[in-house]
Design a protein around this motif. Structure first.
Motif, PDB file in Angstrom:
ATOM      1  N   PRO A 167       0.843  -1.210   0.000  1.00 16.26           N
ATOM      2  CA  PRO A 167       0.000   0.000   0.000  1.00 16.26           C
ATOM      3  C   PRO A 167       0.875   1.256   0.000  1.00 16.26           C
ATOM      4  O   PRO A 167       2.070   1.188   0.343  1.00 16.26           O
ATOM      5  CB  PRO A 167      -0.803  -0.119   1.297  1.00 16.26           C
ATOM      6  CG  PRO A 167       0.016  -1.007   2.174  1.00 16.26           C
ATOM      7  CD  PRO A 167       0.691  -1.972   1.253  1.00 16.26           C
ATOM      8  N   PRO A 168       0.334   2.397  -0.370  1.00 19.34           N
ATOM      9  CA  PRO A 168       1.111   3.642  -0.333  1.00 19.34           C
ATOM     10  C   PRO A 168       1.668   3.898   1.076  1.00 19.34           C
ATOM     11  O   PRO A 168       1.025   3.554   2.070  1.00 19.34           O
ATOM     12  CB  PRO A 168       0.095   4.710  -0.730  1.00 19.34           C
ATOM     13  CG  PRO A 168      -0.958   3.961  -1.492  1.00 19.34           C
ATOM     14  CD  PRO A 168      -1.032   2.601  -0.862  1.00 19.34           C
ATOM     15  N   VAL A 170       1.848   6.497   2.705  1.00 22.19           N
ATOM     16  CA  VAL A 170       1.027   7.429   3.489  1.00 22.19           C
ATOM     17  C   VAL A 170      -0.232   6.774   4.037  1.00 22.19           C
ATOM     18  O   VAL A 170      -0.922   7.365   4.878  1.00 22.19           O
ATOM     19  CB  VAL A 170       0.647   8.660   2.637  1.00 22.19           C
ATOM     20  CG1 VAL A 170       1.890   9.463   2.283  1.00 22.19           C
ATOM     21  CG2 VAL A 170      -0.104   8.238   1.381  1.00 22.19           C
ATOM     22  N   ASP A 171      -0.529   5.550   3.584  1.00 20.67           N
ATOM     23  CA  ASP A 171      -1.706   4.826   4.075  1.00 20.67           C
ATOM     24  C   ASP A 171      -1.319   4.117   5.372  1.00 20.67           C
ATOM     25  O   ASP A 171      -0.921   2.957   5.381  1.00 20.67           O
ATOM     26  CB  ASP A 171      -2.188   3.823   3.028  1.00 20.67           C
ATOM     27  CG  ASP A 171      -3.569   3.272   3.347  1.00 20.67           C
ATOM     28  OD1 ASP A 171      -3.958   3.320   4.532  1.00 20.67           O
ATOM     29  OD2 ASP A 171      -4.251   2.793   2.421  1.00 20.67           O
ATOM     30  N   ARG A 173      -2.928   2.992   8.088  1.00 18.75           N
ATOM     31  CA  ARG A 173      -3.657   1.810   8.550  1.00 18.75           C
ATOM     32  C   ARG A 173      -3.281   0.558   7.779  1.00 18.75           C
ATOM     33  O   ARG A 173      -3.033  -0.500   8.361  1.00 18.75           O
ATOM     34  CB  ARG A 173      -5.165   2.063   8.440  1.00 18.75           C
ATOM     35  CG  ARG A 173      -5.716   3.043   9.472  1.00 18.75           C
ATOM     36  CD  ARG A 173      -7.226   3.073   9.411  1.00 18.75           C
ATOM     37  NE  ARG A 173      -7.785   3.944  10.448  1.00 18.75           N
ATOM     38  CZ  ARG A 173      -9.078   4.124  10.644  1.00 18.75           C
ATOM     39  NH1 ARG A 173      -9.960   3.508   9.851  1.00 18.75           N
ATOM     40  NH2 ARG A 173      -9.499   4.926  11.605  1.00 18.75           N
ATOM     41  N   GLU A 174      -3.235   0.670   6.476  1.00 17.97           N
ATOM     42  CA  GLU A 174      -2.908  -0.501   5.653  1.00 17.97           C
ATOM     43  C   GLU A 174      -1.480  -0.984   5.899  1.00 17.97           C
ATOM     44  O   GLU A 174      -1.206  -2.185   5.907  1.00 17.97           O
ATOM     45  CB  GLU A 174      -3.112  -0.177   4.172  1.00 17.97           C
ATOM     46  CG  GLU A 174      -4.554  -0.073   3.756  1.00 17.97           C
ATOM     47  CD  GLU A 174      -5.314  -1.377   3.982  1.00 17.97           C
ATOM     48  OE1 GLU A 174      -4.743  -2.454   3.691  1.00 17.97           O
ATOM     49  OE2 GLU A 174      -6.458  -1.322   4.451  1.00 17.97           O
ATOM     50  N   ASN A 175      -0.579  -0.044   6.111  1.00 13.89           N
ATOM     51  CA  ASN A 175       0.804  -0.434   6.380  1.00 13.89           C
ATOM     52  C   ASN A 175       0.945  -1.097   7.740  1.00 13.89           C
ATOM     53  O   ASN A 175       1.772  -2.009   7.905  1.00 13.89           O
ATOM     54  CB  ASN A 175       1.720   0.792   6.299  1.00 13.89           C
ATOM     55  CG  ASN A 175       2.058   1.151   4.867  1.00 13.89           C
ATOM     56  OD1 ASN A 175       2.777   0.430   4.185  1.00 13.89           O
ATOM     57  ND2 ASN A 175       1.547   2.273   4.389  1.00 13.89           N
TER      58      ASN A 175
END
Length: 227
Positions: A167-168, A170-171, A173-175
């Motif tokens: 994931p990007p 800046v994401d 939560r996903e990271n």
């Protein structure tokens, strides 16, 4: 080990150079008030004289030992995320620098600045205070810092080499989800690494306090004058 005696000043009689730690109300008229830098220099002068015959390694090598342990933990995290992100030979230095070298250096510097040096100056009011601070610094810079830096560095290289879909950056939560998934099989290892950092921080701090009292005994014997 007995607790440190709280003090507000450090004095040294000018004639014999004996360093003592006392409260201001107990300072004799013949005493000379010293600055922290002067006390630190006198302490290191004594350490250099005693290190061949007395157990002074906690001050001479203590910060380096803590830095090595922090770097070792960073190396473990670096390998975990490099493997998970399939980096192979890409960006070895780019991931090792923030995950291994920076935690090792910051741990060594902070452990001396905020624990070792203050023990030398007799600034802790109790031995457990020094141990707790040392454990906190070792945990923060020797465990949590590389735990934060390793996945970020590995993710940057992974995106540059397209080794794995992530994931990007800046994401947030996903990271976090990705990092938790990578670390889940290593739960016991993580706990072990954290406990090691805490233990080594306490042990080095405790040894430094023992060496501190050996220095005080040396000063009381009036051996601080240059040979």
């Amino acid at each position: 080990m007995t607790d440190f005696k709280t003090h507000t000043s450090v004095v040294g009689p000018a004639k014999d150079g004996i360093l003592t730690f006392q409260d201001r109300s107990q300072i004799p008229d013949s005493a000379v008030l010293l600055t922290d830098l002067e006390v630190e220099n006198l302490q290191w002068h004594a350490i250099n004289k005693l290190k061949s015959t007395t157990n002074m390694w906690p001050f001479v090598h203590g910060s380096s030992v803590l830095g090595v342990f922090a770097g070792g933990t960073g190396l473990a995290f670096n390998q975990i995320f490099r493997k998970a992100f399939r980096l192979r030979h890409y960006g070895r230095i780019a991931t090792a620098l923030p995950a291994v070298m920076i935690p090792a250096v910051t741990t060594a510097l902070c452990s001396y600045s905020y624990v070792g040096r203050k023990i030398l100056l007799g600034e802790f009011s109790c031995s457990s205070c020094a141990n707790m601070r040392s454990a906190a610094i070792q945990s923060a810079f020797g465990f949590f810092q590389p735990l934060l830096m390793a996945p970020i560095a590995a993710a940057i290289i992974a995106k540059q080499t397209f080794s794995i879909a992530l994931p990007p950056l800046v994401d947030f939560r996903e990271n976090i989800v990705v990092v938790r998934k990578v670390l889940k099989p290593y739960t016991n290892t993580l706990l072990g690494l954290l406990l090691v950092q805490i233990m080594v921080g306490v042990v080095v701090s405790h040894k430094q306090q023992i060496s501190f009292y050996q220095l005080i005994d040396h000063h009381r014997q009036g051996n601080m004058s240059d040979s």
